[in-house]
Design an enzyme around this catalytic site. Structure first.
Site, PDB file in Angstrom:
ATOM      1  N   GLY A 112       2.092  14.696   5.959  1.00 38.16           N
ATOM      2  CA  GLY A 112       0.586  14.564   6.569  1.00 38.16           C
ATOM      3  C   GLY A 112       0.648  15.485   7.752  1.00 38.16           C
ATOM      4  O   GLY A 112       1.611  16.442   7.989  1.00 38.16           O
ATOM      5  N   LYS A 145      -2.928   5.169  16.979  1.00 41.34           N
ATOM      6  CA  LYS A 145      -2.163   4.329  17.976  1.00 41.34           C
ATOM      7  C   LYS A 145      -2.513   3.751  18.955  1.00 41.34           C
ATOM      8  O   LYS A 145      -3.450   4.252  19.953  1.00 41.34           O
ATOM      9  CB  LYS A 145      -0.983   5.419  18.388  1.00 41.34           C
ATOM     10  CG  LYS A 145      -0.185   6.032  17.155  1.00 41.34           C
ATOM     11  CD  LYS A 145       0.722   6.945  17.688  1.00 41.34           C
ATOM     12  CE  LYS A 145       1.054   8.295  16.409  1.00 41.34           C
ATOM     13  NZ  LYS A 145       0.270   9.077  16.234  1.00 41.34           N
ATOM     14  N   GLY A 186       0.097  16.097  11.822  1.00 40.22           N
ATOM     15  CA  GLY A 186       0.020  15.664  12.988  1.00 40.22           C
ATOM     16  C   GLY A 186      -0.951  16.370  13.917  1.00 40.22           C
ATOM     17  O   GLY A 186      -1.273  17.619  13.504  1.00 40.22           O
ATOM     18  N   ASP A 243      -2.559  11.983  10.827  1.00 43.91           N
ATOM     19  CA  ASP A 243      -1.921  11.187  12.185  1.00 43.91           C
ATOM     20  C   ASP A 243      -2.611  11.396  13.376  1.00 43.91           C
ATOM     21  O   ASP A 243      -2.744  12.612  13.776  1.00 43.91           O
ATOM     22  CB  ASP A 243      -0.478  11.477  12.480  1.00 43.91           C
ATOM     23  CG  ASP A 243       0.167  10.365  13.379  1.00 43.91           C
ATOM     24  OD1 ASP A 243       0.534   9.585  12.997  1.00 43.91           O
ATOM     25  OD2 ASP A 243       0.360  11.055  14.421  1.00 43.91           O
ATOM     26  N   ALA A 265       0.751  -1.094   0.159  1.00 44.58           N
ATOM     27  CA  ALA A 265      -0.171  -0.206  -0.133  1.00 44.58           C
ATOM     28  C   ALA A 265       0.971   1.132  -0.019  1.00 44.58           C
ATOM     29  O   ALA A 265       2.067   1.074   0.313  1.00 44.58           O
ATOM     30  CB  ALA A 265      -0.912   0.006   1.109  1.00 44.58           C
ATOM     31  N   LYS A 266       0.397   2.371  -0.381  1.00 40.87           N
ATOM     32  CA  LYS A 266       1.004   3.403  -0.545  1.00 40.87           C
ATOM     33  C   LYS A 266       0.569   4.422   0.769  1.00 40.87           C
ATOM     34  O   LYS A 266      -0.434   4.599   1.108  1.00 40.87           O
ATOM     35  CB  LYS A 266       0.703   4.479  -1.717  1.00 40.87           C
ATOM     36  CG  LYS A 266       1.179   3.729  -2.955  1.00 40.87           C
ATOM     37  CD  LYS A 266       0.835   4.524  -4.333  1.00 40.87           C
ATOM     38  CE  LYS A 266       1.212   3.783  -5.514  1.00 40.87           C
ATOM     39  NZ  LYS A 266       1.035   4.735  -6.688  1.00 40.87           N
ATOM     40  N   HIS A 280       2.152   2.734  20.272  1.00 38.41           N
ATOM     41  CA  HIS A 280       2.517   4.007  20.376  1.00 38.41           C
ATOM     42  C   HIS A 280       3.731   3.941  21.078  1.00 38.41           C
ATOM     43  O   HIS A 280       4.626   5.250  20.923  1.00 38.41           O
ATOM     44  CB  HIS A 280       1.484   4.785  21.279  1.00 38.41           C
ATOM     45  CG  HIS A 280       1.497   6.175  21.133  1.00 38.41           C
ATOM     46  ND1 HIS A 280       0.384   7.010  21.326  1.00 38.41           N
ATOM     47  CD2 HIS A 280       2.416   7.239  20.823  1.00 38.41           C
ATOM     48  CE1 HIS A 280       0.591   8.555  21.136  1.00 38.41           C
ATOM     49  NE2 HIS A 280       1.859   8.520  21.027  1.00 38.41           N
ATOM     50  N   TYR A 313      -4.314  11.381  22.381  1.00 42.59           N
ATOM     51  CA  TYR A 313      -4.554  12.925  22.090  1.00 42.59           C
ATOM     52  C   TYR A 313      -5.604  13.235  22.794  1.00 42.59           C
ATOM     53  O   TYR A 313      -5.826  14.422  22.518  1.00 42.59           O
ATOM     54  CB  TYR A 313      -4.219  13.220  20.697  1.00 42.59           C
ATOM     55  CG  TYR A 313      -2.860  12.592  20.315  1.00 42.59           C
ATOM     56  CD1 TYR A 313      -1.830  12.194  20.940  1.00 42.59           C
ATOM     57  CD2 TYR A 313      -2.675  12.567  18.811  1.00 42.59           C
ATOM     58  CE1 TYR A 313      -0.606  11.983  20.523  1.00 42.59           C
ATOM     59  CE2 TYR A 313      -1.408  12.334  18.274  1.00 42.59           C
ATOM     60  CZ  TYR A 313      -0.384  11.896  19.189  1.00 42.59           C
ATOM     61  OH  TYR A 313       0.900  11.609  18.612  1.00 42.59           O
TER      62      TYR A 313
END
Length: 661
Positions: free
Chosen positions: A16, A77, A18, A43, A10-11, A110, A48
């Protein structure tokens, strides 16, 4: 936008957004701005605390046709408290529920350090740490997510080489990604090379050095203030942040800068358009300080060392911002900076010195002071090469000094036994090349004339007066001319002197083409040498201090006051929660001196380094200055013939400044 190929075929978009530290109420708008601007990689992480709002935004963008689900690569994560194999799938499904997705493109462990289930407050009891067997079970459960179609790919984050190797011993699926700290000051070349060899994509968080990170100190080096990066940004009409991001993209990494500022989000995206040339990349590569900002001590017991968290002994060492050795530096008259704190190797015996140098370099020292007469340069050379091979440090990151003393069969000076040559110019280059051979180096950063006194060449009688030629102005002038020849041939970066008085330096300068870069002399709180320092300052000669603690182990010291027992120093040590030695070292650093305390004790080596963190105030400095007794401990009585003018010949007391011996 460029993509990289995962080992799943996969790509993954190489650029990206964060979402760490992106607060609820801000993160949704940030994700929407990013997707509308052209980002295709988001991401996330359960810890978070913002995945529900991100999920709402993703669904909104899907509904409004901003982007399709299959066009966005979404990462999340597994948190440390969900490492138990039975908790992995429920944790993943909770993330999917919050993000309102049917699958994740990538799901990472993580951190390799585990916490107890349902941990709310980080107490010692809940910190389970890293265990290879437990992590193997966690990974098996992660593999189960792939088999069930809940995630497309799985990976790791904050894993060292050692911990990844442990994982691969039982893994059926090789991690697709390792997401780690990486920026111009911490490029992690050894870990990247390892990941490349295993087909693991190297993904970067904190590509700008995370200026908003927790526990950041005002004194911490900041890549965004780096003059080289600023110069390159001006060249490309880009921001410093864009250059930092573009650098990692050019290295073939995945980069996820974070922001909630709409203009900054769009600005960061334009980093994908910056085209760095070979010279740019070489200059950026040279910025690597091996400087880690994220230490990872939050989630492990106090008994676990930083070295243990990051497998320093087996993998690659690093420097922390709290290790301020690199922050203290002095510019020489060559335009090159010399680290103001280093490791002295006098009296460091073969069999001990190599280990001491290795401990020092791994702790963060970047200046090693040697001398041929110490009789230990061959072992130091072996250690330097070992540290270069293992990626502990690069050659260009270490400032290496040695000293000229013509010796045929070396026996250490601290045994008071050697055979010496005189200061004949024809012996300077061979002596220098012998030092290079022993240290296994192509050049030295600094080469000093160890002292201004000469001994008869190939003397068979040790230390007899008849073999002591003493100081001669003309002979030293010729010696210095040969030293200058080393610079002209590109064999050494800078040359200097050691144990030179004002008078002897003045004599040297009468004929010198190159002004000495350094004068290395005895200096400690009881012998501060203010007149000699002022003179050196006036001539652009860096003042370097050996014996900053008074050299209590010196063979010449005899019955002398012990600086380490001084009541004022003890008082200041208590005030700053430091050792007396740290106060002595910090004092010289605050005076603008280069300081090279010596030790072979690993704890003492690391302890001395922390002197670079001690901040003395004006009152402290005044009290320390008042301790000066003008008391010389190292007399060099062995260097010249006995006689009525003995001390005057050595130290020029009449013309310079008198001392108490």
């Amino acid at each position: 936008m460029a993509n990289l190929l995962l080992n799943t075929s996969a790509k993954i978009p190489a650029f990206g957004l964060g979402t760490w530290q992106s607060k609820p109420g801000e993160v949704g708008a940030a994700v929407e701005v990013a997707l509308k601007a052209g980002y295709r990689h988001i991401d996330c992480a359960h810890i978070y605390g913002n995945e529900a709002e991100i999920g709402e935004t993703l669904q909104k963008c899907f509904r409004e046709g901003v982007v399709k689900r299959e066009e966005v690569f979404v990462t999340s994560k597994l948190w440390n408290a969900d490492h138990a194999s039975e908790d992995v799938e429920p944790a993943c499904k909770l993330t999917l529920k919050n993000l309102q997705l049917e699958y994740l493109d990538l799901y990472l462990v993580h951190s390799p350090s585990s916490l107890a289930k349902s941990t709310v407050q980080l107490t010692e009891d809940c910190m389970l740490g890293y265990d290879p067997a437990r992590m193997a079970k966690t990974w098996k459960a992660m593999e189960g997510l792939v088999e069930k179609g809940l995630v497309k790919a799985i990976g790791i984050s904050n894993f060292t080489i050692t911990k990844t190797e442990n994982l691969l011993k039982t893994a059926k699926i090789v991690p697709a990604v390792n997401q780690v700290e990486c920026h111009p000051y911490f490029q992690q070349p050894k870990l990247k090379a390892y990941c490349d060899s295993k087909g693991i994509i190297f993904e970067v968080y904190a590509p700008l050095g995370s200026p908003s990170r927790v526990r950041k100190q005002d004194s911490d080096p900041d890549p965004l203030d780096d003059p080289v990066i600023k110069e390159i940004s001006n060249k490309h009409s880009a921001t410093v942040g864009q250059i930092c991001i573009a650098f990692q993209l050019h290295r073939g990494l995945v980069v996820i800068p974070k922001s909630v500022n709409p203009d900054r989000i769009r600005e960061n995206l334009k980093a994908t358009e910056v085209k760095l040339d070979t010279e740019d990349l070489q200059r950026l590569k040279a910025l690597d300080r091996n400087l880690r900002f994220f230490v990872g001590t939050f989630f492990v017991k106090k008994s676990v060392t930083i070295e243990g968290i990051w497998d320093v002994a087996a993998d690659a060492s690093f420097v922390l911002p709290s290790q301020k050795a690199a922050a203290w530096s002095v510019k020489m008259n060559t335009g090159v900076t010399i680290p103001a704190f280093g490791l002295g190797t006098w009296q460091s015996k073969p069999g001990e010195v190599g280990a001491a140098v290795e401990v020092a370099l791994k702790a963060g020292y970047r200046h090693i002071d040697c001398a041929h007469i110490y009789g230990n340069e061959a072992e130091i050379g072996e250690t330097l090469q070992k540290c270069f091979r293992e990626g502990v440090v690069k050659r260009e990151e270490v400032f290496v000094t040695s000293k000229l003393w013509y010796v045929s069969k070396v026996r250490p000076l601290f045994k008071l036994s050697l055979k010496s040559h005189d200061h004949s110019p024809e012996h300077v280059e061979p002596a220098y090349r012998l030092t290079l051979k022993n240290l296994q180096l192509e050049y030295l950063d600094l080469y000093l004339v160890h002292n201004p006194f000469a001994f008869r060449k190939a003397s068979e009688k040790e230390w007899d007066d008849e073999n002591k030629l003493g100081y001669d102005e003309l002979r030293m002038s010729r010696t210095w001319q040969a030293m200058e020849g080393l610079v002209e041939k590109g064999l050494v970066k800078a040359i200097g002197i050691s144990n030179f008085t004002i008078t002897k330096t003045e004599n040297l300068l009468k004929t010198a083409k190159i002004v000495p870069a350094v004068n290395q002399v005895e200096c400690h709180p009881y012998f501060q040498q203010p007149k000699l320092k002022a003179y050196c300052d006036s001539k652009g000669v860096v003042f370097e201090a050996y014996s900053p603690l008074g050299s209590p182990a010196s063979f010449e010291a005899g019955e002398v006051p012990n600086i380490l027992e001084d009541l004022t120093l003890k008082d200041l040590a208590m005030k700053h929660h430091a050792t007396i030695a740290q106060i002595c070292i910090a004092f010289q650093l605050h005076r603008g001196l280069v300081v090279i305390p010596k030790s072979v004790n690993p704890d003492r080596i690391r302890e001395n380094l922390k002197a670079t963190e001690v901040k003395l105030d004006t009152e402290d400095l005044q009290r320390l200055k008042a301790l000066d007794k003008n008391l010389r401990f190292l007399k060099f009585s062995w260097a010249v013939k006995e006689g009525p003018t003995h001390d005057e010949e050595i130290w020029n007391a009449c013309s310079d400044e008198s001392v108490v011996v």
